[in-house]
Write a protein that holds these residues in place. Sequence first.
Motif, mmCIF file in Angstrom:
data_model
loop_
_atom_site.group_PDB
_atom_site.id
_atom_site.type_symbol
_atom_site.label_atom_id
_atom_site.label_comp_id
_atom_site.label_asym_id
_atom_site.label_seq_id
_atom_site.Cartn_x
_atom_site.Cartn_y
_atom_site.Cartn_z
ATOM 1 N N TRP A 1 0.820 -1.202 0.000
ATOM 2 C CA TRP A 1 0.000 0.000 0.000
ATOM 3 C C TRP A 1 0.861 1.263 0.000
ATOM 4 O O TRP A 1 0.575 2.214 -0.734
ATOM 5 C CB TRP A 1 -0.939 0.012 1.212
ATOM 6 C CG TRP A 1 -2.171 -0.800 1.004
ATOM 7 C CD1 TRP A 1 -2.375 -2.091 1.389
ATOM 8 C CD2 TRP A 1 -3.371 -0.390 0.358
ATOM 9 N NE1 TRP A 1 -3.622 -2.514 1.016
ATOM 10 C CE2 TRP A 1 -4.260 -1.482 0.391
ATOM 11 C CE3 TRP A 1 -3.781 0.791 -0.247
ATOM 12 C CZ2 TRP A 1 -5.538 -1.425 -0.159
ATOM 13 C CZ3 TRP A 1 -5.068 0.853 -0.785
ATOM 14 C CH2 TRP A 1 -5.925 -0.249 -0.748
ATOM 15 N N LYS B 1 2.524 1.835 -3.471
ATOM 16 C CA LYS B 1 1.638 2.013 -4.629
ATOM 17 C C LYS B 1 0.768 3.274 -4.548
ATOM 18 O O LYS B 1 0.336 3.783 -5.573
ATOM 19 C CB LYS B 1 0.720 0.793 -4.803
ATOM 20 C CG LYS B 1 1.452 -0.530 -4.916
ATOM 21 C CD LYS B 1 2.426 -0.565 -6.056
ATOM 22 C CE LYS B 1 3.162 -1.890 -6.108
ATOM 23 N NZ LYS B 1 4.193 -1.927 -7.132
ATOM 24 N N VAL B 2 0.480 3.755 -3.350
ATOM 25 C CA VAL B 2 -0.391 4.920 -3.179
ATOM 26 C C VAL B 2 0.469 6.182 -3.136
ATOM 27 O O VAL B 2 1.446 6.235 -2.400
ATOM 28 C CB VAL B 2 -1.215 4.788 -1.875
ATOM 29 C CG1 VAL B 2 -2.027 6.046 -1.615
ATOM 30 C CG2 VAL B 2 -2.122 3.573 -1.946
ATOM 31 N N GLN C 1 -1.890 9.303 0.906
ATOM 32 C CA GLN C 1 -1.771 8.111 1.738
ATOM 33 C C GLN C 1 -2.586 8.211 3.021
ATOM 34 O O GLN C 1 -3.228 7.248 3.428
ATOM 35 C CB GLN C 1 -0.302 7.816 2.072
ATOM 36 C CG GLN C 1 0.423 7.127 0.974
ATOM 37 C CD GLN C 1 1.809 6.679 1.370
ATOM 38 O OE1 GLN C 1 2.254 6.852 2.499
ATOM 39 N NE2 GLN C 1 2.522 6.105 0.419
ATOM 40 N N VAL D 1 -6.216 7.504 2.187
ATOM 41 C CA VAL D 1 -6.415 6.111 1.783
ATOM 42 C C VAL D 1 -6.290 5.179 2.987
ATOM 43 O O VAL D 1 -7.117 4.283 3.178
ATOM 44 C CB VAL D 1 -5.422 5.714 0.669
ATOM 45 C CG1 VAL D 1 -5.461 4.230 0.401
ATOM 46 C CG2 VAL D 1 -5.710 6.490 -0.606
ATOM 47 N N ALA E 1 4.096 4.304 -6.932
ATOM 48 C CA ALA E 1 3.792 5.730 -6.966
ATOM 49 C C ALA E 1 5.110 6.496 -6.948
ATOM 50 O O ALA E 1 6.037 6.150 -6.222
ATOM 51 C CB ALA E 1 2.950 6.115 -5.755
ATOM 52 N N GLY F 1 -2.208 12.493 -6.608
ATOM 53 C CA GLY F 1 -3.115 11.366 -6.449
ATOM 54 C C GLY F 1 -3.952 11.109 -7.680
ATOM 55 O O GLY F 1 -4.625 10.110 -7.768
ATOM 56 N N VAL G 1 -7.498 8.954 -8.084
ATOM 57 C CA VAL G 1 -7.872 8.586 -6.718
ATOM 58 C C VAL G 1 -8.178 9.843 -5.910
ATOM 59 O O VAL G 1 -9.162 9.910 -5.175
ATOM 60 C CB VAL G 1 -6.752 7.757 -6.041
ATOM 61 C CG1 VAL G 1 -7.102 7.482 -4.598
ATOM 62 C CG2 VAL G 1 -6.508 6.476 -6.789
ATOM 63 N N GLU G 2 -7.348 10.880 -6.066
ATOM 64 C CA GLU G 2 -7.567 12.116 -5.350
ATOM 65 C C GLU G 2 -8.865 12.784 -5.799
ATOM 66 O O GLU G 2 -9.618 13.316 -4.990
ATOM 67 C CB GLU G 2 -6.388 13.063 -5.571
ATOM 68 C CG GLU G 2 -6.452 14.306 -4.685
ATOM 69 C CD GLU G 2 -5.188 15.135 -4.786
ATOM 70 O OE1 GLU G 2 -4.502 15.066 -5.815
ATOM 71 O OE2 GLU G 2 -4.896 15.842 -3.816
#
Length: 138
Positions: A23, A26-27, A32, A35, A121, A127, A130-131
């Motif tokens: 996690w 990758k994020v 972060q 998430v 990432a 982001g 996702v952001e």
Amino acid sequence: VTAATFLIFFILPVGNAASQFIWQSKVPLNIQGRVFALRRMIAMSLSPIAYISAGPLVEKVFDPVVKDSTLAPMIEKTIGIGDGRGIGLLFMTLGVIWAISSILIYFNPRVRGLENEIPDALPNESGSRVEEILVSSH
């Protein structure tokens, strides 16, 4: 029970560390916190369901299986018969389900290749999508 509990708590940090590593790599850094908060919220929100359902499940399903079913003689050899054995059967059932699901997940090629399939990432990466999703839901 003690040996099984020791084994679970001995192996659990290894799985948690591997998951956390994936996690974190990758994020994107700038999202972060959001998430990880969402992951934690989802995980913690399921706990009350387990607490609320365990008692009735033991009382209505597992205790009758231990006391009155045709499986009772086989169960008696494993965990005994009497008060409190229904919860023991629940724990054993959950352990078997956990082990089987872990094995199935382990042999899933998509899960095993997850670290290589999803790109890392970049340190200065936003982001992106996702952001946008997190901000628009606010």
